[in-house]
Design a protein around this motif. Structure first.
Motif, PDB file in Angstrom:
ATOM      1  N   GLU A 182       0.865  -1.138   0.115  1.00 57.79           N
ATOM      2  CA  GLU A 182       0.022  -0.104  -0.031  1.00 57.79           C
ATOM      3  C   GLU A 182       0.874   1.031   0.047  1.00 57.79           C
ATOM      4  O   GLU A 182       2.114   1.202   0.541  1.00 57.79           O
ATOM      5  CB  GLU A 182      -1.134  -0.040   1.245  1.00 57.79           C
ATOM      6  N   ASN A 183       0.705   2.236  -0.922  1.00 61.76           N
ATOM      7  CA  ASN A 183       1.447   3.434  -0.878  1.00 61.76           C
ATOM      8  C   ASN A 183       0.668   4.613  -0.800  1.00 61.76           C
ATOM      9  O   ASN A 183       0.987   5.653  -1.414  1.00 61.76           O
ATOM     10  CB  ASN A 183       2.646   3.527  -1.949  1.00 61.76           C
ATOM     11  N   GLN A 184      -0.053   4.853   0.082  1.00 61.02           N
ATOM     12  CA  GLN A 184      -0.996   6.029  -0.039  1.00 61.02           C
ATOM     13  C   GLN A 184      -0.561   6.461   1.691  1.00 61.02           C
ATOM     14  O   GLN A 184      -1.613   5.996   2.529  1.00 61.02           O
ATOM     15  CB  GLN A 184      -2.177   5.677  -0.182  1.00 61.02           C
ATOM     16  N   LEU A 185       0.289   7.227   1.964  1.00 56.81           N
ATOM     17  CA  LEU A 185       0.443   7.788   3.204  1.00 56.81           C
ATOM     18  C   LEU A 185       0.751   7.091   4.153  1.00 56.81           C
ATOM     19  O   LEU A 185       1.797   6.978   4.987  1.00 56.81           O
ATOM     20  CB  LEU A 185      -0.657   8.825   3.358  1.00 56.81           C
ATOM     21  N   GLN A 186      -0.280   5.937   4.593  1.00 59.67           N
ATOM     22  CA  GLN A 186      -0.272   5.394   5.830  1.00 59.67           C
ATOM     23  C   GLN A 186      -0.472   3.920   5.520  1.00 59.67           C
ATOM     24  O   GLN A 186      -1.160   3.623   4.521  1.00 59.67           O
ATOM     25  CB  GLN A 186      -1.001   5.851   7.019  1.00 59.67           C
ATOM     26  N   SER A 187       0.191   2.813   6.418  1.00 63.18           N
ATOM     27  CA  SER A 187      -0.651   1.516   6.297  1.00 63.18           C
ATOM     28  C   SER A 187      -1.381   1.498   7.322  1.00 63.18           C
ATOM     29  O   SER A 187      -1.883   2.227   8.253  1.00 63.18           O
ATOM     30  CB  SER A 187       0.791   0.586   6.544  1.00 63.18           C
ATOM     31  N   GLU A 188      -1.791   0.074   7.522  1.00 66.65           N
ATOM     32  CA  GLU A 188      -2.840  -0.163   8.659  1.00 66.65           C
ATOM     33  C   GLU A 188      -2.128   0.273   9.875  1.00 66.65           C
ATOM     34  O   GLU A 188      -1.140   0.325  10.151  1.00 66.65           O
ATOM     35  CB  GLU A 188      -2.857  -1.697   8.710  1.00 66.65           C
ATOM     36  N   ASN A 189      -3.220   0.986  11.007  1.00 67.02           N
ATOM     37  CA  ASN A 189      -2.581   1.362  12.072  1.00 67.02           C
ATOM     38  C   ASN A 189      -1.652   2.398  12.174  1.00 67.02           C
ATOM     39  O   ASN A 189      -0.680   2.459  12.973  1.00 67.02           O
ATOM     40  CB  ASN A 189      -1.920   0.168  13.107  1.00 67.02           C
ATOM     41  N   PHE A 190      -1.876   3.167  11.260  1.00 67.10           N
ATOM     42  CA  PHE A 190      -0.981   4.426  10.773  1.00 67.10           C
ATOM     43  C   PHE A 190       0.543   4.207  10.717  1.00 67.10           C
ATOM     44  O   PHE A 190       1.306   5.348  11.107  1.00 67.10           O
ATOM     45  CB  PHE A 190      -1.306   5.529  12.153  1.00 67.10           C
ATOM     46  N   GLY A 191       0.861   3.215  10.423  1.00 71.89           N
ATOM     47  CA  GLY A 191       2.450   3.082  10.340  1.00 71.89           C
ATOM     48  C   GLY A 191       2.889   3.636   8.932  1.00 71.89           C
ATOM     49  O   GLY A 191       2.131   3.953   8.068  1.00 71.89           O
ATOM     50  N   GLY A 192       4.249   3.533   8.738  1.00 73.87           N
ATOM     51  CA  GLY A 192       4.749   4.068   7.599  1.00 73.87           C
ATOM     52  C   GLY A 192       4.646   3.196   6.338  1.00 73.87           C
ATOM     53  O   GLY A 192       4.189   2.132   6.425  1.00 73.87           O
ATOM     54  N   VAL A 193       5.101   3.640   5.425  1.00 71.42           N
ATOM     55  CA  VAL A 193       5.013   2.953   4.080  1.00 71.42           C
ATOM     56  C   VAL A 193       6.370   2.799   3.423  1.00 71.42           C
ATOM     57  O   VAL A 193       6.863   3.944   3.181  1.00 71.42           O
ATOM     58  CB  VAL A 193       3.763   3.666   3.139  1.00 71.42           C
ATOM     59  N   GLY A 194       6.473   1.580   2.820  1.00 74.16           N
ATOM     60  CA  GLY A 194       7.927   1.474   2.351  1.00 74.16           C
ATOM     61  C   GLY A 194       8.254   1.924   0.886  1.00 74.16           C
ATOM     62  O   GLY A 194       9.308   1.570   0.165  1.00 74.16           O
ATOM     63  N   VAL A 195       7.083   2.288   0.103  1.00 74.86           N
ATOM     64  CA  VAL A 195       7.222   2.874  -1.253  1.00 74.86           C
ATOM     65  C   VAL A 195       7.690   4.162  -1.478  1.00 74.86           C
ATOM     66  O   VAL A 195       7.106   5.138  -0.959  1.00 74.86           O
ATOM     67  CB  VAL A 195       5.919   2.781  -1.914  1.00 74.86           C
ATOM     68  N   LEU A 196       8.843   4.284  -1.974  1.00 71.81           N
ATOM     69  CA  LEU A 196       9.387   5.622  -2.065  1.00 71.81           C
ATOM     70  C   LEU A 196       8.961   6.467  -2.985  1.00 71.81           C
ATOM     71  O   LEU A 196       8.793   7.794  -2.925  1.00 71.81           O
ATOM     72  CB  LEU A 196      10.762   5.547  -2.041  1.00 71.81           C
ATOM     73  N   ASP A 197       8.542   5.834  -4.080  1.00 67.15           N
ATOM     74  CA  ASP A 197       7.907   6.526  -5.109  1.00 67.15           C
ATOM     75  C   ASP A 197       6.615   6.103  -5.677  1.00 67.15           C
ATOM     76  O   ASP A 197       6.584   5.107  -6.232  1.00 67.15           O
ATOM     77  CB  ASP A 197       8.998   6.537  -6.377  1.00 67.15           C
ATOM     78  N   PRO A 198       5.476   6.894  -5.562  1.00 67.77           N
ATOM     79  CA  PRO A 198       4.256   6.184  -5.926  1.00 67.77           C
ATOM     80  C   PRO A 198       3.794   6.137  -7.153  1.00 67.77           C
ATOM     81  O   PRO A 198       2.982   5.596  -7.770  1.00 67.77           O
ATOM     82  CB  PRO A 198       3.066   7.314  -4.881  1.00 67.77           C
ATOM     83  N   SER A 199       4.856   6.771  -7.981  1.00 69.12           N
ATOM     84  CA  SER A 199       4.508   6.470  -9.448  1.00 69.12           C
ATOM     85  C   SER A 199       5.236   5.621  -9.964  1.00 69.12           C
ATOM     86  O   SER A 199       5.431   5.137 -11.142  1.00 69.12           O
ATOM     87  CB  SER A 199       5.082   7.873 -10.224  1.00 69.12           C
ATOM     88  N   GLU A 200       6.072   4.552  -9.222  1.00 71.94           N
ATOM     89  CA  GLU A 200       6.858   3.478  -9.561  1.00 71.94           C
ATOM     90  C   GLU A 200       5.858   2.359 -10.097  1.00 71.94           C
ATOM     91  O   GLU A 200       6.210   1.675 -10.905  1.00 71.94           O
ATOM     92  CB  GLU A 200       7.662   3.196  -8.467  1.00 71.94           C
ATOM     93  N   GLN A 201       4.874   2.102  -9.383  1.00 72.18           N
ATOM     94  CA  GLN A 201       3.782   1.354  -9.660  1.00 72.18           C
ATOM     95  C   GLN A 201       4.307  -0.117  -9.992  1.00 72.18           C
ATOM     96  O   GLN A 201       4.173  -0.668 -11.252  1.00 72.18           O
ATOM     97  CB  GLN A 201       2.943   1.822 -10.797  1.00 72.18           C
ATOM     98  N   ARG A 202       5.101  -1.040  -9.350  1.00 69.54           N
ATOM     99  CA  ARG A 202       5.721  -2.096  -9.399  1.00 69.54           C
ATOM    100  C   ARG A 202       4.540  -3.091  -9.724  1.00 69.54           C
ATOM    101  O   ARG A 202       4.710  -4.055 -10.623  1.00 69.54           O
ATOM    102  CB  ARG A 202       6.476  -2.644  -8.283  1.00 69.54           C
TER     103      ARG A 202
END
Lengths: 414, 383, 167
Positions: free
Chosen positions: A261-281
């Motif tokens: 998931e790469n929209q700002l936050q993960s479950e329970n407000f944790g961070g997200v490891g996707v550095l570039d949301p336009s990468e779209q692996r």
């Protein structure tokens, strides 16, 4: 033993911001009846149904239990698939498997959204709900209110698509003017599609550039509408498909790989490891898998047109590259040259796409449906002038982590 | 079926009223355990299908923050709404189609997030029943129970007997929610009345729980395990809406069962099957399920309970694990039945193992008065 | 064939509600540890022993390794802007969040321009979304170096991290 499956009929409703002439059940059945009529298939011949929408937007839980009777689903298997923005893509792909598995011969897939049933504009409650649990959770730890305001401001404009666009501009060199060009193209194309919502014949990039800036780099004229509408397809096994349709649209390859998931936050407000949301692996992997299944080695040469999920114009450029239709960072150059126009080398969204018509649950299904229309030669006013042998339909959603890629063709792939 | 497909691993949580775990942790743990049980890695998976609903989870796109927890990072993933048996149906189709070989199927609900009976209200016809506001799934079940009982002279005691059988069975199952080994007829008959004749103990509890299952094509299944549980038959069907159907019968279940029987070559369900795990959200439903599955003639369901045929040591044990009356984490309930049936076939059911199971039936349902049903016939290597 | 409906141009409108406030979500303890760090002006992220990624704020799971990210690592409070957006001037009545107008409540000055940014803090492998303060909108660019603005008296709350400013 492998079984082939093909789309033999398509049906959709007129899309507009408020379909007050019908309720949701009537709207869904409108699409289903149109599809059955197009396919020359009677309700009795249908073996199974695949349905889907975003339940939070209409406020009805499991709506197919109530409206199943309206589409002739009673007494048959009904599977409900919902994956957010990709719902339509997942439903459209979901219709392939019952036939390919040999469990069913004729399947109807229908996806819809009726935004106007929600009182708040843009189905606020439904969308907010995606992260509501996270928000409550963060609120109990003294959320930074000013930060929340900033997030809401971005969210109201376009959510993470804003960031995605900035990332893409930074690495490809495209500018805000290119987004104006994509949006203008979408509205012009939509004017040739009688089912589309935002129609604007002769719309120019200058017209779009005059609209208000909402949040850099998006203007008001870049943003997709919220539409009411439904779309349906009829999928059949090989023998029946050849009998019923002059030129069926065969499923050749399909995949839907999930990314982190790469929209700002993960479950329970944790961070997200996707550095570039336009990468779209996820999209990139899905495309590779779908092409491999379809036997397509060079998509730039073998794909004739594409229907991309582009609620925001930046996404048409990003995903065209992710699907391998253009080299990395060059889609905007092709756009400048007119290659992505309806009569160009690689037409993108000749129907106007999601940027012109966005009934969320149905949007990604419409991409599959529009590709099928182009292959069957039934796209009427927005039929691309060249022969379409292979077309790729794309869906995008979740919290920007879901992708569906479906390759359709004029001959069975395997 | 054009390809043989087997269940090769599974796991479920300890279902309980209010699990002190986040949704993410609960789901992650069962998926990890299911992979471990099958002896494979996340990397071996081709596809992941999950089941949950947005209304029950309280989040639009309920699966979206769980994709990492279920092991779907860069995997072909999709989400089916409602019962886990529908997700299994989709995963099965994906493998049969030849596009995938190994699938993970996951289903979950935390009933403590929002009362599932309240959610059932939101599934009603928004133009009429929801406006009237008197029905929900329990009220509708009350109507159904009375109609059925009246027609076939079934007493409340018969319903209580079903409840006692299943709840006592659940006490042997460490994963079940209700742990009441000494439950008696009097306990059931005197439990709190909701909608007559539905009582606290003749309806399923509201549970938090999750389960996961690994499915594989024949070639992969033989590599992974010596004890594959084959899916021999499957059928699914949806009834018309509540108001347009005869709720005295479970017609869609009958149709689903017949499809599955035909596929698996089951002619005499009572003798051809060794055990059944069914999703009876209410005690009277189990009797109706017996009839729809063809275990007895119409109206004879009560006799199977009276005679003890469906007890764990009876001729045709039904719900030795305790069934939905033992634990009901809504979307997971049907998939848990499949897992319990697979356990019986593999001989891994421990304290509630039925001897010599070669063929088992599993049933999942969703919707008011069991509107949607799916039936699986499972078999071991010998069947 | 075809579904035709022409008895009336408009359907009857009936109301229905869906209670969004009655859900009981379960939260994890991750933020509890995180805000404890904030109180000491420290950014503590989660560390995955499988792939050595550091995520801020801490997250529970690493999807790639399919394991719990049980390690913890303190990262620098200085970092680099990886992405940004600039709002138009926010005036009264322009924005409404949870039914409140932030200009009316004094949270945002009338005519203020907000600059939401993604920051990759040195030593982390994730973007943290926050706001850029004390900076000219024209000056913001990708690659800009920034540091955290801490609350004067940290309370052990998410709001201790007020935003970032250029170094």
């Amino acid at each position: 033993m492998k079984r082939n499956a093909a789309i033999i009929g398509c049906g959709q409703t007129k899309h507009s911001s408020k379909r007050r002439d019908v309720n949701v059940a009537e709207m869904v059945s409108e699409a289903v009846y149109n599809a059955l009529e197009d396919a020359q298939v009677s309700m009795r011949e249908v073996d199974a149904f695949i349905v889907g929408n975003m339940p939070g937007f209409g406020g009805i839980a499991q709506p197919e239990q109530w409206l199943g009777d309206w589409i002739g689903a009673a007494g048959k298997p009904v599977i409900r698939i919902a994956t957010g923005g990709t719902t339509g893509g997942s439903v459209g792909q979901g219709a392939y498997y019952p036939v390919a598995s040999g469990l069913h011969d004729v399947v109807v897939a229908v996806a819809w959204e009726k935004h106007s049933d929600s009182k708040e504009a843009g189905a606020t409650s439904g969308l907010l709900h995606v992260g509501l649990g996270n928000l409550f959770h963060a609120a109990s730890y003294g959320l930074n209110l000013k930060n929340l305001m900033a997030m809401s401001m971005v969210g109201a404009a376009a959510g993470v698509a804003v960031y995605q666009a900035v990332f893409y501009m930074h690495r490809s060199g495209c500018t805000i003017e290119h987004f104006d060009m994509v949006a203008a193209k979408a509205r012009r194309n939509a004017a040739r599609n009688k089912y589309a919502h935002l129609q604007w014949p002769g719309c120019t990039p200058e017209d779009i550039a005059e609209t208000e800036l909402l949040a850099y780099p998006f203007r008001y004229g870049h943003i997709c509408p919220a539409s009411d509408g439904a779309s349906a397809i009829v999928v059949a096994e090989e023998n029946l498909a050849r009998k019923k349709a002059r030129r069926p649209a065969w499923y050749k390859g399909l995949a839907s790989y999930s990314d982190e998931e790469n929209q700002l936050q993960s479950e329970n407000f944790g961070g997200v490891g996707v550095l570039d949301p336009s990468e779209q692996r996820g999209c990139w992997v899905s495309a590779m898998k779908a092409y491999a299944m379809a036997g397509i080695k060079d998509p730039q040469k073998e794909i004739d047109m594409a229907e991309l999920y582009q609620p925001f114009p930046s996404q048409e450029l990003i995903f065209a590259e992710r699907l391998g239709l253009f080299d990395e960072g060059t889609a905007w150059m092709a756009l400048e040259k007119g290659e992505t126009d309806i009569n160009g080398r690689m037409p993108l969204d000749p129907s106007g796409g999601v940027n012109a018509t966005n009934a969320i649950g149905s949007s990604a299904m419409q991409r599959i449906l529009e590709c099928a229309l182009q292959i069957m030669g039934k796209a009427e006013e927005h039929q691309v002038p060249k022969k379409v042998s292979n077309a790729v339909a794309h869906g995008w959603g979740g919290v920007t982590n879901y992708s569906t890629v479906t390759v359709l063709g004029d001959s069975p792939g395997r | 079926m054009i390809r043989r497909v087997a269940i090769v691993g599974y796991a479920q949580s300890h279902h309980q009223h209010n699990m002190q775990k986040t949704r993410e942790d609960m789901v992650f743990e069962v998926c990890k355990e299911a992979l471990h049980h099958a002896g494979i890695l996340r990397e071996d998976l081709d596809t992941v299908i999950t089941a949950s609903t947005d209304f029950l989870d309280g989040r639009t796109i309920s699966s979206v923050f769980l994709s990492m927890a279920v092991g779907a990072f860069l995997k072909d993933e999709s989400k089916v709404e409602e019962d886990g048996t529908f997700a299994l149906y989709y995963a099965l189709m994906r493998i049969l189609a030849g596009t995938h070989d190994v699938a993970l199927v996951e289903a979950h609900t935390q009933g403590s997030t929002l009362n599932p009976h309240q959610v059932s209200f939101y599934t009603l016809d928004p133009l009429f029943d929801r406006q009237v506001g008197v029905l929900n799934d329990v009220a509708a079940a009350g109507l159904q129970a009375r109609m059925y009982m009246n027609r076939h002279s079934v007493s409340e005691e018969h319903l209580a007997k079903v409840a006692v059988k299943n709840i006592a069975n659940a006490a042997e199952n460490p994963c079940a929610h209700r742990q009441m080994p000494d439950v008696s007829l009097e306990d059931v008959m005197s439990s709190k009345l909701y909608y007559d004749p539905i009582r606290e103990l003749t309806m399923s509890p509201i549970s938090d729980g999750a389960c996961a299952l690994i499915l594989a094509s024949e070639e992969k299944a033989r590599e992974i395990t010596d004890k594959p549980v084959w899916i021999e038959g499957v059928g699914s069907c949806q009834d018309p809406y509540l108001r347009d159907r005869n709720i005295q019968n479970l017609d869609s279940l009958k149709s689903a069962a017949n499809t599955a029987y035909k596929m698996a070559g089951v002619k005499e369900p009572l003798s051809d099957l060794d055990v059944a795990e069914v999703s009876e959200k209410f005690a009277h439903e189990e009797l109706m399920i017996y009839e729809a599955l063809g275990l007895c003639q119409e109206g004879q369901g009560k006799n199977l309970v009276e005679s003890g045929t469906t007890r764990r040591n009876g001729e045709m044990p039904v719900n030795p694990s305790g069934g939905a009356l033992g634990a009901d984490p809504v979307c997971a309930t049907g998939l848990i039945r499949v897992i319990e049936a697979a356990k019986q076939v593999r001989g891994e059911a421990g304290a509630y193992q039925v001897p010599n199971v070669r063929r088992a039936l599993a049933h999942g349902q969703f919707g008011i008065c069991a509107q949607k049903n799916t039936v699986y016939i499972l078999g071991g290597n010998g069947s | 064939m075809g579904f035709i409906k022409d008895e009336r141009p408009q359907t009857i409108c009936v109301e229905g509600t869906w209670s969004l406030s009655s859900y009981h979500y379960k939260g994890s303890k991750l933020l509890e540890q995180y805000v404890k760090g904030l109180k000491q002006k420290k950014l503590i992220g989660s560390f995955c022993p499988g792939c050595a990624k550091v995520i801020l704020p801490p997250r529970n799971l690493c999807g790639r390794c399919h394991r719990i990210m049980d390690g913890r690592k303190t990262v620098s409070d200085r970092g680099t802007i990886t992405c940004y957006t600039v709002s138009p001037a926010i005036t009264k009545g322009k924005l409404k969040v949870l039914g409140m107008d932030p200009v009316e409540t004094g949270l945002i000055k009338d005519g203020e321009i907000l600059i939401p940014v993604f920051v990759r803090f040195d030593g982390s492998d994730s973007n943290t979304d926050t706001i850029l303060l004390n900076a000219e909108p024209k000056a913001v660019h990708i690659g800009m170096r920034v540091k955290v603005i801490w609350a004067k008296e940290p309370q052990g709350a998410l709001s201790d991290f007020e935003g970032v400013e250029p170094i």
